[in-house]
Design a protein around this motif. Structure first.
Motif, PDB file in Angstrom:
ATOM      1  N   PRO A  79      49.447  32.081  69.957  1.00  0.00           N
ATOM      2  CA  PRO A  79      48.562  33.229  69.933  1.00  0.00           C
ATOM      3  C   PRO A  79      47.250  32.930  70.635  1.00  0.00           C
ATOM      4  CG  PRO A  79      48.533  32.127  67.833  1.00  0.00           C
ATOM      5  CD  PRO A  79      49.555  31.433  68.677  1.00  0.00           C
ATOM      6  N   ALA A  80      46.654  33.958  71.183  1.00  0.00           N
ATOM      7  CA  ALA A  80      45.307  33.825  71.723  1.00  0.00           C
ATOM      8  C   ALA A  80      44.371  33.586  70.557  1.00  0.00           C
ATOM      9  CB  ALA A  80      44.928  35.101  72.463  1.00  0.00           C
TER      10      ALA A  80
ATOM     11  N   ASP B 179      41.575  34.736  69.716  1.00  0.00           N
ATOM     12  CA  ASP B 179      40.916  35.888  69.108  1.00  0.00           C
ATOM     13  C   ASP B 179      41.893  37.004  68.749  1.00  0.00           C
ATOM     14  OD1 ASP B 179      41.589  36.637  71.664  1.00  0.00           O
ATOM     15  OD2 ASP B 179      39.663  37.559  72.134  1.00  0.00           O
ATOM     16  N   SER B 180      43.201  36.734  68.807  1.00  0.00           N
ATOM     17  CA  SER B 180      44.163  37.794  68.579  1.00  0.00           C
ATOM     18  C   SER B 180      44.462  37.984  67.104  1.00  0.00           C
ATOM     19  CB  SER B 180      45.461  37.495  69.340  1.00  0.00           C
ATOM     20  OG  SER B 180      46.093  36.359  68.805  1.00  0.00           O
ATOM     21  N   ALA B 181      44.751  39.207  66.755  1.00  0.00           N
ATOM     22  CA  ALA B 181      45.209  39.572  65.419  1.00  0.00           C
ATOM     23  C   ALA B 181      46.228  40.673  65.626  1.00  0.00           C
ATOM     24  CB  ALA B 181      44.057  40.044  64.560  1.00  0.00           C
ATOM     25  N   ARG B 182      47.407  40.472  65.153  1.00  0.00           N
ATOM     26  CA  ARG B 182      48.494  41.364  65.486  1.00  0.00           C
ATOM     27  C   ARG B 182      49.004  42.191  64.316  1.00  0.00           C
ATOM     28  NH1 ARG B 182      53.677  38.506  67.692  1.00  0.00           N
ATOM     29  NH2 ARG B 182      55.186  39.753  66.652  1.00  0.00           N
ATOM     30  N   PHE B 183      49.104  41.603  63.128  1.00  0.00           N
ATOM     31  CA  PHE B 183      49.726  42.296  62.007  1.00  0.00           C
ATOM     32  C   PHE B 183      48.688  42.747  60.992  1.00  0.00           C
ATOM     33  CE2 PHE B 183      52.867  39.166  63.530  1.00  0.00           C
ATOM     34  CZ  PHE B 183      53.739  40.073  64.092  1.00  0.00           C
ATOM     35  N   ARG B 184      48.777  44.002  60.635  1.00  0.00           N
ATOM     36  CA  ARG B 184      47.872  44.593  59.658  1.00  0.00           C
ATOM     37  C   ARG B 184      48.695  45.196  58.529  1.00  0.00           C
ATOM     38  NH1 ARG B 184      42.745  46.146  59.361  1.00  0.00           N
ATOM     39  NH2 ARG B 184      42.280  45.802  61.547  1.00  0.00           N
ATOM     40  N   LYS B 185      48.159  45.089  57.326  1.00  0.00           N
ATOM     41  CA  LYS B 185      48.826  45.633  56.138  1.00  0.00           C
ATOM     42  C   LYS B 185      48.991  47.147  56.282  1.00  0.00           C
ATOM     43  CE  LYS B 185      47.009  44.296  52.300  1.00  0.00           C
ATOM     44  NZ  LYS B 185      46.229  44.211  51.050  1.00  0.00           N
ATOM     45  N   HIS B 186      50.187  47.621  55.978  1.00  0.00           N
ATOM     46  CA  HIS B 186      50.489  49.053  56.001  1.00  0.00           C
ATOM     47  C   HIS B 186      49.863  49.714  54.778  1.00  0.00           C
ATOM     48  CE1 HIS B 186      52.692  52.800  56.222  1.00  0.00           C
ATOM     49  NE2 HIS B 186      53.106  52.606  54.982  1.00  0.00           N
ATOM     50  N   VAL B 187      49.219  50.853  54.998  1.00  0.00           N
ATOM     51  CA  VAL B 187      48.682  51.652  53.899  1.00  0.00           C
ATOM     52  C   VAL B 187      49.663  52.792  53.690  1.00  0.00           C
ATOM     53  CG1 VAL B 187      46.780  53.080  53.110  1.00  0.00           C
ATOM     54  CG2 VAL B 187      46.317  51.057  54.504  1.00  0.00           C
ATOM     55  N   PRO B 188      50.291  52.866  52.515  1.00  0.00           N
ATOM     56  CA  PRO B 188      51.285  53.915  52.270  1.00  0.00           C
ATOM     57  C   PRO B 188      50.723  55.308  52.523  1.00  0.00           C
ATOM     58  CG  PRO B 188      51.336  52.308  50.507  1.00  0.00           C
ATOM     59  CD  PRO B 188      50.138  51.985  51.366  1.00  0.00           C
TER      60      PRO B 188
ATOM     61  N   GLY C 285      56.515  41.763  69.332  1.00  0.00           N
ATOM     62  CA  GLY C 285      55.246  42.098  69.969  1.00  0.00           C
ATOM     63  C   GLY C 285      54.187  41.069  69.678  1.00  0.00           C
ATOM     64  N   THR C 286      53.106  41.184  70.387  1.00  0.00           N
ATOM     65  CA  THR C 286      51.972  40.298  70.194  1.00  0.00           C
ATOM     66  C   THR C 286      50.714  41.110  70.358  1.00  0.00           C
ATOM     67  OG1 THR C 286      51.911  39.700  72.516  1.00  0.00           O
ATOM     68  CG2 THR C 286      53.162  38.251  71.074  1.00  0.00           C
ATOM     69  N   SER C 287      49.601  40.542  70.006  1.00  0.00           N
ATOM     70  CA  SER C 287      48.374  41.303  70.162  1.00  0.00           C
ATOM     71  C   SER C 287      48.011  41.362  71.623  1.00  0.00           C
ATOM     72  CB  SER C 287      47.234  40.662  69.372  1.00  0.00           C
ATOM     73  OG  SER C 287      46.758  39.536  70.050  1.00  0.00           O
TER      74      SER C 287
ATOM     75  N   THR D 276      46.033  32.104  63.590  1.00  0.00           N
ATOM     76  CA  THR D 276      46.502  30.850  62.984  1.00  0.00           C
ATOM     77  C   THR D 276      47.548  31.127  61.914  1.00  0.00           C
ATOM     78  OG1 THR D 276      44.372  29.812  63.418  1.00  0.00           O
ATOM     79  CG2 THR D 276      45.758  28.781  61.734  1.00  0.00           C
ATOM     80  N   GLU D 277      47.298  32.130  61.068  1.00  0.00           N
ATOM     81  CA  GLU D 277      48.266  32.491  60.031  1.00  0.00           C
ATOM     82  C   GLU D 277      49.583  32.950  60.662  1.00  0.00           C
ATOM     83  OE1 GLU D 277      45.400  34.067  56.413  1.00  0.00           O
ATOM     84  OE2 GLU D 277      45.761  35.398  58.128  1.00  0.00           O
ATOM     85  N   GLU D 278      49.480  33.767  61.712  1.00  0.00           N
ATOM     86  CA  GLU D 278      50.682  34.236  62.394  1.00  0.00           C
ATOM     87  C   GLU D 278      51.484  33.058  62.939  1.00  0.00           C
ATOM     88  OE1 GLU D 278      49.532  37.035  65.404  1.00  0.00           O
ATOM     89  OE2 GLU D 278      48.501  38.300  63.956  1.00  0.00           O
ATOM     90  N   GLN D 279      50.801  32.130  63.601  1.00  0.00           N
ATOM     91  CA  GLN D 279      51.481  30.984  64.194  1.00  0.00           C
ATOM     92  C   GLN D 279      52.172  30.146  63.120  1.00  0.00           C
ATOM     93  OE1 GLN D 279      51.623  30.183  67.746  1.00  0.00           O
ATOM     94  NE2 GLN D 279      53.360  29.172  66.798  1.00  0.00           N
ATOM     95  N   GLU D 280      51.519  29.951  61.971  1.00  0.00           N
ATOM     96  CA  GLU D 280      52.125  29.192  60.875  1.00  0.00           C
ATOM     97  C   GLU D 280      53.406  29.867  60.380  1.00  0.00           C
ATOM     98  OE1 GLU D 280      49.065  28.861  57.919  1.00  0.00           O
ATOM     99  OE2 GLU D 280      47.978  27.322  59.044  1.00  0.00           O
TER     100      GLU D 280
END
Length: 163
Positions: free
Chosen positions: A135-136, A138-147, A121-123, A94-98
């Motif tokens: 988005p599907a 149950d999909s989650a595509r973007f994750r915070k990068h850990v330096p 890309g997409t999940s 939902t956040e991605e779609q927004e």
């Protein structure tokens, strides 16, 4: 210069400049596509004290080694949906779609390669099967990068404990 997984750490804290060259804010977090590992979005600290973080897509952004240049003006970035960047979970569908809707970008269905029409890309966790974009559930595509320096510090601590 193209933004890649190799130069992702350098983005942290960089100035974000709009198409007119005006400063929008500074990069707070970088979010990677979980399918291909590419940096895809950044949160930008805006406001008087940098208390707010808005998301900006990196598809058409340019990195000059010091500043991140985005093709979006300050008002559009500041009006982007606010997402909790302190949460270590991936962004929800939902956040991605927004976010995609706000920037008027196409959000494509997941594919075998993980690349959608937008090029980011997409999940790959599922599709709606309806043939519509979005988005599907149950999909989650973007994750915070850990330096990587934080990762290296953790590894050093682990080897120190082992010795």
């Amino acid at each position: 210069m193209k933004i890649t997984a190799e130069n992702i750490n350098a983005l942290m804290g960089a100035h974000v400049l709009g198409p007119d060259g005006d400063k929008i804010g500074t990069v707070g977090q970088v979010f990677e596509d979980q399918i291909n590992g590419r940096p895809s979005w950044v949160s930008v600290r805006t406001g008087l004290f940098g208390l707010f973080e808005s998301f900006v897509p990196l598809d058409d952004a340019d990195w000059d080694g010091t500043d991140l240049h985005v093709p979006y003006d300050k008002a559009l970035v500041k009006d982007a949906p606010q997402v909790d960047v302190d949460n270590d979970e991936p962004l929800s569908a939902t956040e991605e779609q927004e976010l995609y809707d706000h920037y008027q970008l196409a959000y494509a269905e997941p594919t075998e390669t993980g690349m959608g029409a937008s090029g980011t890309g997409t999940s790959g966790t599922g599709t709606s099967g309806s043939g519509t974009t979005g988005p599907a559930a149950d999909s989650a595509r973007f994750r915070k990068h850990v330096p990587s320096d934080a990762q290296a510090g953790d590894e050093g601590a682990a080897s120190k404990d082992a010795g």
